[in-house]
Design a protein around this motif. Structure first.
Motif, PDB file in Angstrom:
ATOM      1  N   CYS A 124      51.907  49.133  34.662  1.00 30.52           N
ATOM      2  CA  CYS A 124      52.471  49.295  33.318  1.00 30.52           C
ATOM      3  C   CYS A 124      52.679  50.769  32.986  1.00 30.52           C
ATOM      4  O   CYS A 124      53.705  51.149  32.407  1.00 30.52           O
ATOM      5  N   SER A 125      51.727  51.593  33.367  1.00 28.73           N
ATOM      6  CA  SER A 125      51.839  53.032  33.152  1.00 28.73           C
ATOM      7  C   SER A 125      53.059  53.596  33.883  1.00 28.73           C
ATOM      8  O   SER A 125      53.756  54.477  33.368  1.00 28.73           O
ATOM      9  N   PHE A 148      57.284  53.280  43.154  1.00 23.66           N
ATOM     10  CA  PHE A 148      55.939  52.842  42.783  1.00 23.66           C
ATOM     11  C   PHE A 148      56.002  51.521  42.027  1.00 23.66           C
ATOM     12  O   PHE A 148      55.198  50.625  42.264  1.00 23.66           O
ATOM     13  N   LEU A 149      56.960  51.415  41.113  1.00 18.42           N
ATOM     14  CA  LEU A 149      57.087  50.206  40.311  1.00 18.42           C
ATOM     15  C   LEU A 149      57.330  48.994  41.215  1.00 18.42           C
ATOM     16  O   LEU A 149      56.678  47.966  41.081  1.00 18.42           O
ATOM     17  N   VAL A 150      58.247  49.137  42.172  1.00 17.06           N
ATOM     18  CA  VAL A 150      58.567  48.033  43.083  1.00 17.06           C
ATOM     19  C   VAL A 150      57.427  47.788  44.071  1.00 17.06           C
ATOM     20  O   VAL A 150      56.958  46.656  44.220  1.00 17.06           O
ATOM     21  N   MET A 151      56.979  48.862  44.752  1.00 17.22           N
ATOM     22  CA  MET A 151      55.952  48.688  45.783  1.00 17.22           C
ATOM     23  C   MET A 151      54.630  48.194  45.206  1.00 17.22           C
ATOM     24  O   MET A 151      54.013  47.283  45.761  1.00 17.22           O
ATOM     25  N   ASN A 152      54.189  48.780  44.113  1.00 22.90           N
ATOM     26  CA  ASN A 152      52.943  48.342  43.505  1.00 22.90           C
ATOM     27  C   ASN A 152      53.095  46.915  42.973  1.00 22.90           C
ATOM     28  O   ASN A 152      52.181  46.111  43.096  1.00 22.90           O
ATOM     29  N   GLY A 153      54.255  46.592  42.416  1.00 23.81           N
ATOM     30  CA  GLY A 153      54.493  45.223  41.950  1.00 23.81           C
ATOM     31  C   GLY A 153      54.412  44.218  43.090  1.00 23.81           C
ATOM     32  O   GLY A 153      53.767  43.171  42.970  1.00 23.81           O
ATOM     33  N   ARG A 158      51.103  40.368  46.451  1.00 21.34           N
ATOM     34  CA  ARG A 158      50.498  40.101  47.766  1.00 21.34           C
ATOM     35  C   ARG A 158      48.979  40.021  47.645  1.00 21.34           C
ATOM     36  O   ARG A 158      48.350  39.093  48.173  1.00 21.34           O
ATOM     37  N   PHE A 159      48.368  40.973  46.950  1.00 20.92           N
ATOM     38  CA  PHE A 159      46.910  40.975  46.809  1.00 20.92           C
ATOM     39  C   PHE A 159      46.437  39.771  45.988  1.00 20.92           C
ATOM     40  O   PHE A 159      45.389  39.192  46.267  1.00 20.92           O
ATOM     41  N   TRP A 160      47.200  39.409  44.962  1.00 22.90           N
ATOM     42  CA  TRP A 160      46.856  38.246  44.141  1.00 22.90           C
ATOM     43  C   TRP A 160      46.883  36.981  44.997  1.00 22.90           C
ATOM     44  O   TRP A 160      45.985  36.146  44.903  1.00 22.90           O
ATOM     45  N   ARG A 161      47.898  36.851  45.862  1.00 20.66           N
ATOM     46  CA  ARG A 161      47.968  35.690  46.764  1.00 20.66           C
ATOM     47  C   ARG A 161      46.802  35.671  47.745  1.00 20.66           C
ATOM     48  O   ARG A 161      46.261  34.599  48.048  1.00 20.66           O
ATOM     49  N   MET A 162      46.419  36.839  48.235  1.00 20.96           N
ATOM     50  CA  MET A 162      45.263  36.911  49.134  1.00 20.96           C
ATOM     51  C   MET A 162      44.006  36.433  48.416  1.00 20.96           C
ATOM     52  O   MET A 162      43.216  35.659  48.974  1.00 20.96           O
ATOM     53  N   GLN A 163      43.830  36.871  47.168  1.00 23.61           N
ATOM     54  CA  GLN A 163      42.661  36.450  46.398  1.00 23.61           C
ATOM     55  C   GLN A 163      42.672  34.945  46.164  1.00 23.61           C
ATOM     56  O   GLN A 163      41.624  34.304  46.211  1.00 23.61           O
ATOM     57  N   LYS A 164      43.844  34.374  45.924  1.00 25.70           N
ATOM     58  CA  LYS A 164      43.944  32.919  45.727  1.00 25.70           C
ATOM     59  C   LYS A 164      43.520  32.157  46.977  1.00 25.70           C
ATOM     60  O   LYS A 164      43.041  31.035  46.884  1.00 25.70           O
ATOM     61  N   ARG A 165      43.699  32.784  48.158  1.00 23.65           N
ATOM     62  CA  ARG A 165      43.297  32.159  49.426  1.00 23.65           C
ATOM     63  C   ARG A 165      41.843  32.461  49.770  1.00 23.65           C
ATOM     64  O   ARG A 165      41.371  32.114  50.842  1.00 23.65           O
TER      65      ARG A 165
END
Length: 183
Positions: A124-125, A148-153, A158-165
């Motif tokens: 957001c920053s 940064f906006l695209v890559m971090n997004g 990707r990290f959220w999907r990893m956490q879901k698994r």
């Protein structure tokens, strides 16, 4: 060479250094690389005559390194006050408040969060910085913050999907392998 083109060149150098920052899953490496990028882009903004953005970026560099040692609320408050004070001291246009606001938000994130929540708040920053850099005409700054906006997004997804698994994407992997047993 004019100061303008020197400033743009420094911005492009910052772009090249910062482009891989958000790929780091190791928080220490992430913060160190983010600090180097922030210092260089700070020089770029000072050369462009954007004092609020330059001071915010330089404070980002120092603050990011300090978060490797402490997560003290008092230290966080000091950086928020410094960022607001320096940013407000020499602003001439309301758009110059965007990097100040972005820095205050990312300061809060770096001191109070880790992992995915930290990256979401920093995302957001980044939006504040993108708008400011386009307005300023900063080629390197616009490229890097847009990246940064695209890559971090994408990494947040990707990290959220990893956490879901059930995978912790921020678990520090040890570089040391077990030694093979003697024969």
């Amino acid at each position: 060479m004019t100061t303008y083109w020197l400033a743009q060149g420094v911005g492009v150098i910052a772009f090249l250094i910062g482009i891989t920052t958000f790929i780091n899953r190791d928080e220490r490496r992430f913060k160190k690389q983010l600090s180097v990028y922030s210092a260089i882009i700070g020089v770029h903004f000072f050369l462009m005559g954007a004092f609020p953005a330059g001071s915010s970026a330089m404070l980002n560099a120092i603050r990011t390194l300090i978060t490797l040692r402490t997560r003290s609320v008092w230290v966080m408050a000091l950086f928020i006050v410094l960022t607001g004070g320096l940013g407000l001291a020499k602003f001439h246009h309301p758009m110059e408040l965007l990097p100040v606001a972005g820095t205050i938000v990312s300061t809060w994130a770096l001191f109070r969060f880790k992992g995915l929540p930290m990256r979401c708040v920093i995302w957001c920053s980044t939006g504040c910085w993108v708008i400011h850099n386009i307005w300023l005409g900063s080629i390197g700054g616009s490229l890097i913050e847009g990246s940064f906006l695209v890559m971090n997004g994408l990494n947040i997804i990707r990290f959220w999907r990893m956490q879901k698994r059930g995978i912790d994407p921020f678990k520090v992997e040890t570089a040391q392998q077990e030694k093979p047993a003697a024969r």
